[in-house]
Design a protein around this motif. Structure first.
Motif, mmCIF file in Angstrom:
data_model
loop_
_atom_site.group_PDB
_atom_site.id
_atom_site.type_symbol
_atom_site.label_atom_id
_atom_site.label_comp_id
_atom_site.label_asym_id
_atom_site.label_seq_id
_atom_site.Cartn_x
_atom_site.Cartn_y
_atom_site.Cartn_z
ATOM 1 N N ILE A 148 0.844 -1.190 0.000
ATOM 2 C CA ILE A 148 0.000 0.000 0.000
ATOM 3 C C ILE A 148 0.883 1.244 0.000
ATOM 4 C CG2 ILE A 148 -1.781 1.273 1.248
ATOM 5 C CD1 ILE A 148 -2.704 -1.379 2.420
ATOM 6 N N TRP A 149 0.778 2.040 -1.038
ATOM 7 C CA TRP A 149 1.675 3.177 -1.204
ATOM 8 C C TRP A 149 1.579 4.188 -0.058
ATOM 9 C CZ3 TRP A 149 1.309 4.787 -7.097
ATOM 10 C CH2 TRP A 149 1.866 3.758 -7.862
ATOM 11 N N CYS A 150 0.355 4.471 0.414
ATOM 12 C CA CYS A 150 0.228 5.499 1.455
ATOM 13 C C CYS A 150 0.898 5.070 2.754
ATOM 14 C CB CYS A 150 -1.235 5.863 1.687
ATOM 15 S SG CYS A 150 -2.273 4.524 2.299
ATOM 16 N N LYS A 170 3.658 2.702 2.584
ATOM 17 C CA LYS A 170 5.055 2.542 2.164
ATOM 18 C C LYS A 170 5.788 3.885 2.148
ATOM 19 C CE LYS A 170 7.761 0.580 -1.688
ATOM 20 N NZ LYS A 170 7.665 -0.108 -2.997
ATOM 21 N N ILE A 183 7.104 9.178 -5.899
ATOM 22 C CA ILE A 183 6.511 7.848 -5.699
ATOM 23 C C ILE A 183 6.394 7.116 -7.030
ATOM 24 C CG2 ILE A 183 4.400 6.620 -5.032
ATOM 25 C CD1 ILE A 183 3.967 8.802 -2.894
ATOM 26 N N LEU A 184 5.865 7.800 -8.042
ATOM 27 C CA LEU A 184 5.666 7.162 -9.349
ATOM 28 C C LEU A 184 7.002 6.812 -10.006
ATOM 29 C CD1 LEU A 184 2.722 9.353 -10.688
ATOM 30 C CD2 LEU A 184 2.596 6.999 -9.871
ATOM 31 N N GLU A 212 8.259 3.755 -8.338
ATOM 32 C CA GLU A 212 7.479 2.562 -8.678
ATOM 33 C C GLU A 212 7.553 2.219 -10.168
ATOM 34 O OE1 GLU A 212 5.923 0.527 -6.603
ATOM 35 O OE2 GLU A 212 6.454 1.715 -4.820
ATOM 36 N N ILE A 229 -2.945 9.618 -3.177
ATOM 37 C CA ILE A 229 -1.985 8.529 -3.365
ATOM 38 C C ILE A 229 -2.711 7.223 -3.644
ATOM 39 C CG2 ILE A 229 -0.189 7.162 -2.225
ATOM 40 C CD1 ILE A 229 0.632 9.749 -0.756
ATOM 41 N N ASN A 230 -3.810 6.984 -2.939
ATOM 42 C CA ASN A 230 -4.576 5.748 -3.186
ATOM 43 C C ASN A 230 -5.133 5.710 -4.605
ATOM 44 O OD1 ASN A 230 -4.179 4.594 -0.669
ATOM 45 N ND2 ASN A 230 -6.017 5.505 0.222
ATOM 46 N N GLN A 284 -2.361 4.928 -7.065
ATOM 47 C CA GLN A 284 -2.007 3.509 -7.073
ATOM 48 C C GLN A 284 -3.038 2.709 -7.869
ATOM 49 O OE1 GLN A 284 -1.388 1.686 -3.219
ATOM 50 N NE2 GLN A 284 -0.357 -0.071 -4.136
ATOM 51 N N ARG A 285 -4.306 3.095 -7.737
ATOM 52 C CA ARG A 285 -5.357 2.400 -8.480
ATOM 53 C C ARG A 285 -5.182 2.599 -9.990
ATOM 54 N NH1 ARG A 285 -11.012 3.625 -9.837
ATOM 55 N NH2 ARG A 285 -10.850 5.659 -8.839
ATOM 56 N N SER A 318 -2.457 3.324 -11.517
ATOM 57 C CA SER A 318 -1.143 2.877 -11.974
ATOM 58 C C SER A 318 -1.140 1.439 -12.470
ATOM 59 C CB SER A 318 -0.113 3.015 -10.846
ATOM 60 O OG SER A 318 -0.350 2.045 -9.822
#
Length: 316
Positions: free
Chosen positions: A10-12, A14, A178-179, A182, A206-207, A210-211, A213
């Motif tokens: 989970i990015w938020c 991490k 973040i991107l 990742e 951020i959530n 991630q979705r 991405s």
């Protein structure tokens, strides 16, 4: 999947900041917390503000920088009186190995019972004052009894209008990092659009990233998904008593935060609803916005609000 693996996924979690300096906050609030770290002394705190603005992150960062032992309890899931009598008492009654004060973080404390849990905590704060500090986080501080307010330093996470552009720019830098880390490709203007849509809910931003991405790239293809809420269509459906399309509108917009949805409907009332109906419509919106913090099914709550507006208002 273990808890450690989940946090890495989970990015938020991490990329959650581990220091006050890393947190994206208004300068005044950031300075207040930095002074606590510099002094090495932590007070009992009541942190209030909207979802995703950094309350829990700050609580953890304070404990990390002060190197204190802490436990965290989510009061929306485990906020009953038995928790205080077991988990908190067992933790707070023992001395830390380092000799520093321990910290109990009570997340979403506004969900705890105001007749039992909150009055009990008042006594715990005083009983363990020599050994333990309490950090409470909440979205709605008015749901917390006054004796708790008086025993804590209350800090509200509000963002001055003049600081919003600078904070949004810092958030843009954070999500780009973040991107990049990742390996997700992106278009910067799309990131800016997403940040503006959910500001200041950085966790939601951020959530959502991630979705999106999963496709491997963040580009203009998602702009239709993150576009503005079209309230004009809803007003037309309510005027025509078109329940089927009104319900469909509710389902299509459920990805938005409830507070944002109700605010958009409120702003759109003046274009479609007659002046005598506006006061009643505002009362209806206020009632259902309040309920949205407690209900299990947001769709039913939103549709119920739409039905009441459909029946009770006159349209232009």
């Amino acid at each position: 999947m273990t808890m450690t693996e989940l946090k890495e996924f989970i990015w938020c979690e991490k990329y959650r900041p581990r220091s006050i300096e890393e947190c994206i906050l208004p300068s005044g609030i950031k300075t207040t917390f930095q002074k606590m770290v510099d002094s090495g002394e932590l007070q009992n705190l009541l942190l209030s503000g909207g979802a995703g603005c950094g309350k829990t992150t700050i609580a953890k960062a304070l404990c990390n920088e002060l190197e204190t032992d802490y436990i965290m309890i989510n009061c929306s899931e485990d906020g009953n009186i038995d928790t205080l009598r077991t988990k908190i008492r067992n933790f707070a009654s023992t001395v830390s190995i380092t000799g520093a004060k321990k910290v109990v973080i009570l997340d979403e404390f506004d969900y705890s019972n105001a007749q039992s849990t909150q009055p009990a905590l008042r006594g715990f704060i005083e009983e363990f004052s020599e050994n333990c500090r309490f950090i409470l986080t909440c979205n709605f501080k008015n749901r917390i009894i006054e004796p708790i307010h008086s025993r804590c330093t209350c800090i509200t996470f509000t963002i001055p209008k003049k600081e919003k552009p600078a904070l949004a720019l810092k958030m843009l830098g954070r999500v780009k990092y973040i991107l990049d880390n990742e390996g997700v490709l992106y278009e910067e203007e799309v990131l800016a659009e997403l940040i503006n849509k959910h500001f200041p809910d950085f966790r939601r931003t951020i959530n959502e990233l991630q979705r999106y991405s999963i496709a491997g790239t963040i580009d203009v293809g998602i702009l239709t998904t993150i576009g503005d809420i079209n309230v004009k269509d809803l007003i037309r459906y309510m005027k025509n008593k078109d329940f089927t399309n009104a319900r469909k509108w509710a389902v299509e917009n459920l990805d938005n935060a409830p507070t944002e949805l109700f605010r958009k409907i409120y702003d759109g009332l003046y274009e479609g609803v007659t002046s005598p109906s506006i006061p009643q419509a505002i009362l209806v919106l206020a009632e259902y916005q309040y309920k949205s913090a407690f209900v299990a099914d947001q769709e039913i709550n939103l549709v119920a609000c739409i039905v009441e507006l459909m029946i009770g208002c006159e349209y232009k």
